[in-house]
Design a protein around this motif. Structure first.
Motif, mmCIF file in Angstrom:
data_model
loop_
_atom_site.group_PDB
_atom_site.id
_atom_site.type_symbol
_atom_site.label_atom_id
_atom_site.label_comp_id
_atom_site.label_asym_id
_atom_site.label_seq_id
_atom_site.Cartn_x
_atom_site.Cartn_y
_atom_site.Cartn_z
ATOM 1 N N SER A 31 0.833 -1.207 0.000
ATOM 2 C CA SER A 31 0.000 0.000 0.000
ATOM 3 C C SER A 31 0.861 1.247 0.000
ATOM 4 C CB SER A 31 -0.918 -0.007 1.232
ATOM 5 O OG SER A 31 -1.727 -1.151 1.258
ATOM 6 N N LEU A 32 1.945 1.234 0.779
ATOM 7 C CA LEU A 32 2.835 2.387 0.850
ATOM 8 C C LEU A 32 3.409 2.726 -0.521
ATOM 9 C CD1 LEU A 32 4.387 4.353 2.831
ATOM 10 C CD2 LEU A 32 6.206 2.651 2.799
ATOM 11 N N LEU A 33 3.897 1.725 -1.230
ATOM 12 C CA LEU A 33 4.526 1.965 -2.534
ATOM 13 C C LEU A 33 3.495 2.320 -3.601
ATOM 14 C CD1 LEU A 33 7.148 -0.930 -2.583
ATOM 15 C CD2 LEU A 33 7.465 1.434 -1.854
ATOM 16 N N PHE A 34 2.384 1.585 -3.614
ATOM 17 C CA PHE A 34 1.381 1.817 -4.654
ATOM 18 C C PHE A 34 0.772 3.215 -4.527
ATOM 19 C CE2 PHE A 34 -3.024 1.729 -6.114
ATOM 20 C CZ PHE A 34 -2.842 1.352 -7.437
ATOM 21 N N LEU A 35 0.386 3.599 -3.315
ATOM 22 C CA LEU A 35 -0.215 4.919 -3.126
ATOM 23 C C LEU A 35 0.788 6.023 -3.440
ATOM 24 C CD1 LEU A 35 -2.263 4.299 0.143
ATOM 25 C CD2 LEU A 35 -3.120 4.434 -2.195
ATOM 26 N N LYS A 36 2.046 5.804 -3.075
ATOM 27 C CA LYS A 36 3.072 6.803 -3.361
ATOM 28 C C LYS A 36 3.207 7.030 -4.857
ATOM 29 C CE LYS A 36 6.594 9.505 -2.584
ATOM 30 N NZ LYS A 36 6.416 10.835 -1.975
#
Length: 664
Positions: free
Chosen positions: A256-261
């Protein structure tokens, strides 16, 4: 705020001079002020005014823009032109913006002119991650009297965090003021820029394409992490190992951290601002907490490594408490410097936790810990490189500033990939070790069950043997003595009759003798002390010699040179002996032989007994006469997995050979 704060105004201090003197000074001050202001704004026309008609695509106007800041909500819109604007260095790139500006209202001043004969529309962008943008317009030669606030023509573009449209009439010249705030993050920037209205979409597309390779790599890593989520949940469903639930949680948070970023990068909406300010750091902290719980479960540190378990548990408690304080500061204050300090401190705590785990793993020299430590080292090392790039702007590829190898996020994501690879290696090692341990445990349980079953059988056999010994003792003591008494009394009666033959008395004596022999045989088979091959051979030899002792038949017994130490059960001894006894009885009655030879041979697996005589042999007609005896011998031998064979030959001394074979 009063006009005293503007550098282009000179204030008169309150004094105690004569009122006429005071009035003179005020008049002189306003004359100078008028001249200064007119002269100042004349500078816009000479060198600082941006020619909008010359812009073909876009233009950065940082060096033609004045900048200042003030405490939040202290400057009224009507006083915005009075602030002490000054020349900026051109722009502030991400991670270079002074932290104090994030906590203040920021203001820009710039002048535009349109020398063309047609109206022009341009889009103004103060920088990245700017919000609450307002624009003011005034005529250069009369700012106080013409200052107006432009309508909120905010363009909500998908990939820009706030764009203001400016409309210039033909040959119009004006000065513009902008008020805005920065989002509380360290990735915002101050890069004032003008973009032709018709090219705004193309410009945003080009901005996006600059990081195209990074987005592809980020989405690839996110896909791998998504696969690991499904894999971890599948393993949990099959094995019910709780550590895989925590690993699924860790991979979900990281994904989630990477995708949203990547997906919301520079997007202008409240969620992206909230994500950059608060949510991304909370997701990162939560992922570290969940990962440490996973490591404790995965390595069974509570039982195997109690010191490591205690350290990781205390670090988790500290991280949770720090996250709570961070949340309180974020939601209840406007502070950014404090948030930035706390964020850096918590990230340093991440680093210390990883270093402690790596040092402990190296000390323990455990393969499973070493795999996890290698993954932690890869992530920490590449995260440090990422942090150095953020702080220093270091570029590994100087020829291509937009290269993926110059982006800090790439190294962090690459560290995650390496950590995942080492985790899978550690998981394979753990699964192999668990399989070996399960096989050993199954073998141990199997041997334990076999031992218990053997002990049970031994107990049953011991009970049976004890019962056999008791019965044989009772038979010997009770029945044996009774039968012996009958035989003695019959012999006494025969001696008293003095030659008179009584057939019934002779039958009683013979029956008593036969019964006594059979009973001795039964007692011999039942006694456990006789359950040896040596005892069987000795008993057969003794019976054969005794049986033919008072007959005209010469009996010879050939024994093996070495009798192996083998156990022969009572049932097997009984069947072998009765078969031999039946064969000797048939030879006595039907063979008409003068010699009988019994040849006994053995090896480690087989007992073979041959009974040879020099009698008339056996033909098909004679088989019918004692076929019942032969069938009994064959049945007895087959019941103990043995065999019985008859050979009838006309040779010098051996006309009939009976062969008995039995496994031992």
């Amino acid at each position: 705020m009063s006009t005293n704060s503007h550098p282009r105004f000179v204030s008169a201090n309150t004094n105690r001079y004569h009122p006429f003197h005071k009035a003179f000074k005020h008049t002189f001050f306003y004359i100078l002020l008028f001249c200064f202001v007119n002269n100042s704004y004349s500078q816009w026309a000479d060198s600082m005014v941006v020619e909008a008609s010359d812009i073909r695509f876009q233009k950065a106007i940082g060096k033609q823009t004045l900048f200042t800041s003030a405490p939040k909500n202290e400057v009224k819109d009507a006083d915005i032109y009075k602030l002490p604007y000054k020349q900026t260095p051109g722009h502030y790139l991400p991670h270079q913006l002074p932290s104090k500006l994030v906590e203040r209202d920021c203001f820009l001043e710039f002048a535009l002119k349109n020398s063309a004969d047609t109206a022009i529309s341009v889009c103004f962008i103060p920088g990245s991650y700017c919000r609450l943008i307002t624009l003011f317009k005034a005529q250069i030669d009369n700012i106080p009297g013409t200052l107006i606030r432009l309508p909120d023509s905010l363009i909500n573009d998908d990939r820009n965090n706030g764009v203001k449209r400016i409309h210039l009439l033909p040959h119009e010249k004006a000065v513009f003021f902008s008020r805005f705030n920065f989002v509380r993050t360290n990735v915002n920037s101050l890069i004032p820029r003008l973009i032709m209205d018709d090219y705004l979409k193309q410009w945003t597309t080009l901005q996006r394409e600059r990081d195209g390779m990074l987005y592809v790599f980020t989405y690839t890593v996110s896909g791998v992490l998504l696969f690991m989520i499904f894999y971890s949940l599948a393993v949990y469903i099959q094995s019910r190992n709780k550590e895989f639930v925590f690993y699924a949680g860790y991979t979900f948070l990281t994904c989630s951290l990477l995708f949203l970023k990547s997906y919301f990068d520079t997007t202008a909406n409240w969620f992206n601002f909230f994500y950059e300010e608060y949510l991304d750091f909370m997701i990162m902290t939560a992922s570290v907490v969940v990962y440490q719980i996973f490591m404790r479960k995965f390595t069974n540190s509570k039982e195997v490594y109690p010191l490591l378990d205690k350290i990781l548990r205390y670090f988790n408690i500290l991280l949770i408490c720090a996250s709570i304080v961070f949340s309180v500061v974020y939601f209840f204050t406007d502070w950014y410097i404090m948030l930035n300090i706390m964020e850096n401190a918590i990230k340093q705590l991440f680093f210390v936790t990883g270093v402690v785990f790596i040092a402990y793993s190296i000390k323990k020299k455990n393969p499973l810990l070493n795999y996890l430590a290698a993954g932690n080292f890869s992530l920490i090392f590449l995260s440090v490189i990422s942090y150095i790039i953020i702080l220093t702007g270091w570029k590994l590829v100087q020829k291509d500033p937009t290269s993926i190898f110059n982006r800090a996020l790439f190294y962090y994501e690459f560290g995650l990939v390496l950590e995942l690879g080492f985790f899978l290696s550690g998981l394979a090692f753990k699964n192999r070790r668990d399989i070996i341990e399960r096989v050993k445990e199954r073998e141990r349980l199997k041997l334990e069950n076999e031992r218990k079953e053997f002990d049970k059988q031994m107990a049953v056999m011991a009970a049976k043997q004890e019962e056999r010994n008791r019965i044989s003792a009772d038979m010997h003591d009770e029945l044996g003595s009774g039968v012996t008494a009958i035989r003695l009394m019959s012999e006494i009666m025969k001696s008293r009759l003095k030659g008179d033959v009584v057939p019934e008395l002779e039958k009683i004596s013979n029956s008593a003798n036969e019964l006594l022999g059979k009973m001795n045989t039964i007692i011999w088979t039942m006694k456990s002390s006789n359950d040896t091959l040596e005892s069987l051979i000795a008993y057969i030899r003794a019976h054969a010699i005794e049986y033919f002792d008072s007959t005209p038949i010469e009996c010879r017994v050939q024994l093996p040179a070495l009798i192996p130490q083998a156990e022969v059960s009572g049932e097997k001894r009984r069947n072998i002996f009765l078969s031999i006894k039946e064969a000797l009885n048939n030879a006595m009655k039907h063979s008409q032989a003068s010699q009988i030879q019994i040849i006994i041979s053995t090896n480690d697996k087989l007992l073979m007994i041959k009974i040879c005589d020099n009698g008339v042999g056996i033909d098909a007609d004679k088989l019918r006469r004692f076929g019942n005896g032969l069938s009994n011998m064959r049945r007895r031998m087959e019941s103990i997995d043995g065999s019985f064979k008859i050979e009838s030959k006309i040779e010098a001394e051996k006309n009939c050979v009976l062969t008995f074979e039995a496994p031992i």
